[in-house]
Scaffold this motif. Structure first.
Motif, PDB file in Angstrom:
ATOM      1  N   ARG A  44      23.143  -8.166  25.130  1.00  0.00           N
ATOM      2  CA  ARG A  44      22.569  -9.326  24.458  1.00  0.00           C
ATOM      3  C   ARG A  44      22.610 -10.574  25.331  1.00  0.00           C
ATOM      4  O   ARG A  44      21.689 -11.373  25.329  1.00  0.00           O
ATOM      5  CB  ARG A  44      23.370  -9.577  23.176  1.00  0.00           C
ATOM      6  CG  ARG A  44      22.675 -10.341  22.111  1.00  0.00           C
ATOM      7  CD  ARG A  44      23.477 -10.310  20.821  1.00  0.00           C
ATOM      8  NE  ARG A  44      24.670 -11.129  20.886  1.00  0.00           N
ATOM      9  CZ  ARG A  44      25.912 -10.694  20.791  1.00  0.00           C
ATOM     10  NH1 ARG A  44      26.183  -9.408  20.621  1.00  0.00           N
ATOM     11  NH2 ARG A  44      26.924 -11.522  20.866  1.00  0.00           N
ATOM     12  N   GLN A  45      23.678 -10.731  26.089  1.00  0.00           N
ATOM     13  CA  GLN A  45      23.869 -12.026  26.776  1.00  0.00           C
ATOM     14  C   GLN A  45      24.022 -11.907  28.292  1.00  0.00           C
ATOM     15  O   GLN A  45      24.091 -12.910  28.984  1.00  0.00           O
ATOM     16  CB  GLN A  45      25.084 -12.751  26.195  1.00  0.00           C
ATOM     17  CG  GLN A  45      24.994 -12.931  24.687  1.00  0.00           C
ATOM     18  CD  GLN A  45      25.777 -14.108  24.208  1.00  0.00           C
ATOM     19  OE1 GLN A  45      26.991 -14.070  24.133  1.00  0.00           O
ATOM     20  NE2 GLN A  45      25.071 -15.186  23.891  1.00  0.00           N
TER      21      GLN A  45
ATOM     22  N   THR B 183      26.639 -22.881  18.019  1.00  0.00           N
ATOM     23  CA  THR B 183      27.458 -21.691  18.192  1.00  0.00           C
ATOM     24  C   THR B 183      26.684 -20.437  17.843  1.00  0.00           C
ATOM     25  O   THR B 183      26.740 -19.431  18.565  1.00  0.00           O
ATOM     26  CB  THR B 183      28.721 -21.783  17.310  1.00  0.00           C
ATOM     27  OG1 THR B 183      29.549 -22.821  17.834  1.00  0.00           O
ATOM     28  CG2 THR B 183      29.485 -20.474  17.292  1.00  0.00           C
ATOM     29  N   VAL B 184      25.969 -20.458  16.745  1.00  0.00           N
ATOM     30  CA  VAL B 184      25.255 -19.257  16.312  1.00  0.00           C
ATOM     31  C   VAL B 184      24.178 -18.892  17.341  1.00  0.00           C
ATOM     32  O   VAL B 184      24.055 -17.729  17.737  1.00  0.00           O
ATOM     33  CB  VAL B 184      24.661 -19.451  14.904  1.00  0.00           C
ATOM     34  CG1 VAL B 184      23.798 -18.261  14.517  1.00  0.00           C
ATOM     35  CG2 VAL B 184      25.782 -19.635  13.884  1.00  0.00           C
ATOM     36  N   ILE B 185      23.415 -19.874  17.815  1.00  0.00           N
ATOM     37  CA  ILE B 185      22.419 -19.583  18.849  1.00  0.00           C
ATOM     38  C   ILE B 185      23.114 -19.130  20.124  1.00  0.00           C
ATOM     39  O   ILE B 185      22.696 -18.167  20.777  1.00  0.00           O
ATOM     40  CB  ILE B 185      21.534 -20.827  19.115  1.00  0.00           C
ATOM     41  CG1 ILE B 185      20.639 -21.107  17.910  1.00  0.00           C
ATOM     42  CG2 ILE B 185      20.698 -20.629  20.372  1.00  0.00           C
ATOM     43  CD1 ILE B 185      19.707 -22.305  18.086  1.00  0.00           C
ATOM     44  N   GLY B 187      25.652 -17.459  20.537  1.00  0.00           N
ATOM     45  CA  GLY B 187      26.094 -16.074  20.471  1.00  0.00           C
ATOM     46  C   GLY B 187      24.958 -15.071  20.490  1.00  0.00           C
ATOM     47  O   GLY B 187      25.193 -13.863  20.547  1.00  0.00           O
TER      48      GLY B 187
ATOM     49  N   VAL C 152      31.328 -15.838  14.432  1.00  0.00           N
ATOM     50  CA  VAL C 152      29.882 -15.925  14.571  1.00  0.00           C
ATOM     51  C   VAL C 152      29.387 -15.792  16.006  1.00  0.00           C
ATOM     52  O   VAL C 152      28.177 -15.750  16.231  1.00  0.00           O
ATOM     53  CB  VAL C 152      29.350 -17.236  13.957  1.00  0.00           C
ATOM     54  CG1 VAL C 152      29.652 -17.267  12.472  1.00  0.00           C
ATOM     55  CG2 VAL C 152      29.922 -18.446  14.665  1.00  0.00           C
ATOM     56  N   SER C 153      30.307 -15.736  16.999  1.00  0.00           N
ATOM     57  CA  SER C 153      29.798 -15.537  18.365  1.00  0.00           C
ATOM     58  C   SER C 153      29.218 -14.126  18.519  1.00  0.00           C
ATOM     59  O   SER C 153      28.504 -13.849  19.472  1.00  0.00           O
ATOM     60  CB  SER C 153      30.897 -15.789  19.386  1.00  0.00           C
ATOM     61  OG  SER C 153      31.860 -14.770  19.343  1.00  0.00           O
TER      62      SER C 153
END
Lengths: 248, 248, 248, 248, 248, 248, 248, 248
Positions: A44-45, B183-185, B187, C152-153
């Motif tokens: 994902r990252q 934070t949500v973005i 991740g 949430v990460s």
């Protein structure tokens, strides 16, 4: 399986509905009970999960290192102490510990380091944070140059290093006390500058608040800030910027 | 003349010592008395000086717009009000004012917009800051896509926009209140995320402090933070990251 | 005797005035000199007094455990340390100590656990607070399910657990650092969400202030907040909400 | 369509893959460009989206009211001003505005109000927040009783109202200045107590910080806190607790 | 070589361009790798670099002391501890350590002390900071008189010392708790007053914040403030003011 | 009726149980709907309820003035504005308004003023708060002497007034900026000193925080502090101390 | 009469005891009732009392200007507004008002300006504070040079002005936002540097707190700080340092 | 000699001028070099100087105890530790140490205790501060009654003790956490209430800030506040109020 594959299998009747729903949710982490390792993070990252060692219990830490090592072939841990290093090294002898930065890692051999990140620190007391930053970026594959003790109370030290700093795709400016280094560098270079306030100082420093506010209010363009003492976060972000740059 | 040229002229006897010293220092700004325009900034950092209009007196503002327009052929100003817009438009009719973002600019025609920046905002009240960010990046030549009102209280709105957001070289996450959007973005995407806390909220929001602390303490990787309501700073930095990216 | 009984006895001449006044005031606590045990609390609020062990001297602590055990047949204590556990266990051998949560209790056998509370934590470091919360609610008779390390990460970890979380009468969201978990859960479920900020983090976390402000400013509906690290308070409140719910 | 339906249609060949992916994401909000109305919120959380009117532009506000009114048949808006009320009433004549609480609503007729919530305020200056709370809970269908000006500087006023307050499924305690009301009520009743600090006061009140900290640190059990002046949030949560209570 | 010399040599052809550029930058500090000693500071500012010992590693500290001793013939270090003192004394036996102030120095003999600085402290607990101040100023060549325990709760103690304090070219007022000493002295003398807030106190002192704010807001004229507990900074500045005064 | 009477009547059969319970609770306040006037306060605390006018609506304010005037024959109101004064004076012509202190009162004639309170202020800008204090104490029957503009930047002004200040049963020290006046007076007199920090100042004064912290941390004995700008609270407390003193 | 004279007269029988006591106290200020002008300040501190105009009532202000003008022949007032300027000019026509700095003064003719003070400001928005500083020092007889808009985001502007700045006996560094100017100048010059943080900025600037903390924590030597926006205080102190310097 | 005597002797020629000046200044303290004991404090303020033991060095502490014991015949010290107690007791065997309150005193025999002070504390953890308060007041001659563990979470405990508390000339309310005790008592009694916030608590208590703000913002009349944990200051002030009351 990604969402396309799962839906495709459903369409072809190769996957029943309930299984599909589970699959959509459960493939991407490993539930250890006390923790859920984010095994899909690399996909994902672009970087696998990193272990924040501080305050983890021995059995939890060991289990996490083992699991990540098994799936990734390498592990990066931050804020480890000597005891934790011994524990991991006992079970995974190739683990390497740097007591100064607190980095405890097992790293693949012959890793290439590409592009360029300049890690600059204002004083000798900031080196601890600077090394966490530099070694994080190196672990992920960035090339890093260090410029330490170039704080603005002796401006010629910074100006002398400037031509080299200017070559980097990303500059990290690490400083405690009044934290002016970020602004001064920000006004001199054209690449993005990541500021790391440190808790170095005393009194009205308020454990890094002074440097943090300085960096957030910088009158220079092209600067951003991460949490106090967050060398890891700056190193990760610097690597992201570096890796997508043209000359990486 | 840069330092090489100056030293070269000195060596050749084309420049006497005192003149050389002055030259080294005085070529790079324009002293208006009340202000010293940083005319070498574009050379040094890649973007010309931007005008922070707020609280500037009328005569100062007009003089600055004229000078920059003359030397650069275009001007970007932020935090302008209606009165200032009228003043500038009276003397420079092609100036354009966007009352929502406070951007007051004269822009060269047919400017190309390259690469991609995703500007995301949590609520409608954050649009003001978001537009300052988006229009700044566009002025410098970046291509920008806007994703507004995708705050985490209705998570599906964000998830729906995710595939498009993921294509950007840099993501800007703008949010007030509790500021969880960053934070949500952070991740979910692999590119750098610049967080902009806004002062939107009330009570224990303390004029943006809440969102600021949230973003600084983000548990996600690859995020950084700029000052509260600093859409301009985020737009500038996003452009820097975008312009040096491979697909710019 | 309650106020009705006392007044009734006065009317019937069974109680003189001075005695009546004393009775009105003295029946509901036990004066140990150094402390006044609130023996009427169970009658008044539904749960007996709980012992906050931290900083209590040995003799005071022991006396309080003995008195409550005698009157209630069970005792719940929080924030106990190993020394205090040994002290109490020496005199009351059936006392049970959980070093992780700091819960030191003597509990009646075969207690039923009813309804459902979901206790969610963002990271492994938050488990200490989460267990104080979960075990408190269980002591009072609630059924508790734990969902740990769903921060949430890595959003998919939370989404995966969502169907189970949605079944609870009350959800507790425990998180340090930026504390975004409360908001994200708050936007996804229909039952009340109690947020517990923890002091997990460093730097601009300011010992939990960051997570606290995040939770207080949540853009989600149906959330409330308790003190930093106050797992006990959240567990107590969650039990209150659970016990009065239809499916308890 | 929910996820089951969508997958089912895919299985039956009634929906192609790309459409299915879009369907999964787009059904649940209405993209107005400047805003994304969370039309699936009622399904997800039990109450439709509420409009926070403050700082919304006229055209945005009107469009949002129209859309929600069309889909829900009623609208609840908070923090509206007189101008906004006139605007909405011009287009939707049945809209009702309460200038004290700032509630601007269109409400279905003959709504039943069930269960019981006690809304208590310390002083007359807190009534504004108290009404926002009470009317929110009433809009969603809760029965509310108001107990105003029962602050602890005249304790007998609170004690006199106690028997009625004790009957509620949920108590809301609203107070500024030192905010002691929450703790005192929390020690006297057995139902959950939601504390709302208000910004009423001056000096070291620091715009509600004083009352906020008081409520977060309450020594009473069964209390929680929402943001300063957040009557709406307390009313929403109180309704959630009330609606799932046995005697609702 | 200074800039004049370098340019002159370039003009005469005695220095090539690249060497000249390097020379301009590198002459003024000594790069130890981990630190860059600012060897041109004495030339630039009148006093050689001072060593802030706190948190320095043993090898770094020793190397720095050796290098400065070699180039300057004397060294001033602040905030040293006993271990560091032993380390330095082992290698440089003439080093002198004052455990109270934390000053660890090697000082040239028969140094003259000129002019006059009055170092005043409010309480006995402030002496530690006062000595750091006094000994710093003395090291640089100022004459210092000490006035300890003259806090304003017994005003006659200050008034009694006033005639002597008035003779100084510069007064340093050191106080913790409420820090009123700076204001009272500032209203009584005609020379500049440097205020040093100390962290002495407890509770709402907030580690020196109270005294700091008092001193910054002083209603007296001619006062300025340095960081909390910064005796060194005050001593340095007092020496600067003293050395340029007429009667130095 | 007090509790003794009520119980006595119950014993004698002159009061039934339900009535007795009501009587115990309802005699001591007057429920106006929007407010509950604490009519038993004079009995309980020695002074009738005082009206805090700020932010009260016209109809509420008028009703409260009328009710208190009717029951007490006089009314003290604080923080009134000109509009409120006109409103009250229209209905109660004998009401007197002092625009400087914001005191709006109706006072019985020929009131005796006994004992002695010294109200001291540091600067002319503090007079507003000082008058609120002085007039409050006078309304309740204390004799007050004013000592204005005796701040410590000109210490002789205070020392000159000291013999008179020393005669008071209670001294009030009112100061903004650095607030040192409280400590200096506290060290010179033997009677209790009530400190009132004011919001006078700017910058790091933080709206009175500076003076507040100074006063809380005072190194002098026998001082206490009230809220920022709380002249009323200081006047009330000073009267309490004065009225119970031997020479009142 | 000073203390020596008074005691001498007592010894010679020319002054009785009670008169002597009064004389000791009353000679040094003028009691206007609402204010006590510190008429002995010039004798005691070298400069007469300066009028802080802000918030003073018209009659008070006029009376104070008249009294000081009468005794001193000139008056310096700060933070005056246009209304106050008109008021004073109506009665004292030779009064001069500078709307930018808020200085309202009557000044003796042909005043000599000696020594040198360098007043440096970071941005154009800081000029207001800079002028208050410069004009204050000039009023007292110092020679001032202004260096405006030399903030560190364009470092060459400062470096260009450095040779002139270095000639001053005292440097004042005025900056808002991140306030780095003070540190950078402090590292480059050998004379004392007075830092003035300004409230220029927004967001995490917190009305000047950011610049204030930066300056207090400066890593440079020889710097001190005054209150936010306190140009007057810096000008006064700079004059004190300048006037006692050798080349004044 | 007081000022009258000194002037009288001068008049009579019994004292020369220089001696008189010295006499005026030097009679009232004892200069120990490191400290200046305020030997005139008892004369000036009614109570001799009290020793704040914390952080004092052994030799300083011993010398101070000896000197005060010699001149006063008794000594009160606060915040002493066990080591300091042993040290003093070795040299002054009659010294008595109470480890709980930290009081280390030598007290005259058969001291009378007059009037009445009520010392109330909210929880058992506040007893440490409460004892410092109570024993201070007793040392100076006040009669003290203790009411411990009467916090407002169990209001009946406080109401039960109220009749006794009401008899006191002064009430001290000591509480940590949310600190509501001060307000509740303040609303119930007619004598002055001194509030002492304690640092008891955790999280958003911020080491006593929560209770401090509560007490400063109390809606009750007749309350004042001292520093966090300042039992000594409250005890001293309570004694001052008590000793000047009619029934002392």
């Amino acid at each position: 399986m990604d969402i396309d594959e799962i839906l495709s299998k459903v369409q072809k009747g190769q996957l029943d509905l309930e299984s599909a729903k589970q699959e959509l949710k459960s493939t991407s982490f490993l539930n250890l009970g006390f923790a859920r390792l984010d095994t899909s993070r690399k996909l994902r990252q672009g970087c696998a999960e990193v272990v924040f060692c501080q305050n983890k219990s021995d059995d939890h830490l060991l289990e996490i290192y083992k699991q990540i090592y098994q799936s990734e072939g390498e592990v990066l841990g931050t804020r480890a102490n000597l005891h934790q290093a011994s524990l991991i090294q006992e079970h995974i002898p190739q683990a390497i510990f740097d007591s100064h930065s607190g980095i405890l890692k097992i790293e693949k051999e012959n890793k290439a380091h590409k592009g360029l990140i300049a890690v600059c620190s204002a004083g000798t007391a900031d080196i601890k944070v600077a090394e966490e930053c530099a070694q994080t970026a190196e672990f992920f594959g960035s090339c890093v140059k260090r410029f330490y003790d170039i704080g603005v109370s002796g401006l010629h030290r910074l100006l002398s290093a400037l031509p080299e700093i200017e070559k980097a795709n990303c500059v990290v400016a690490i400083a405690g006390m009044e934290g002016a280094l970020g602004t001064v560098i920000g006004g001199l270079v054209s690449s993005p500058v990541i500021c790391v306030p440190t808790s170095v100082g005393y009194g009205a420093n308020f454990k890094g608040l002074s440097a943090l506010l300085t960096m957030l209010n910088s009158c220079a363009n092209g600067v951003c800030t991460v949490n106090i003492d967050n060398g890891y976060g700056a190193g990760y972000l610097a690597h992201q910027i570096n890796r997508q740059s043209k000359n990486f």
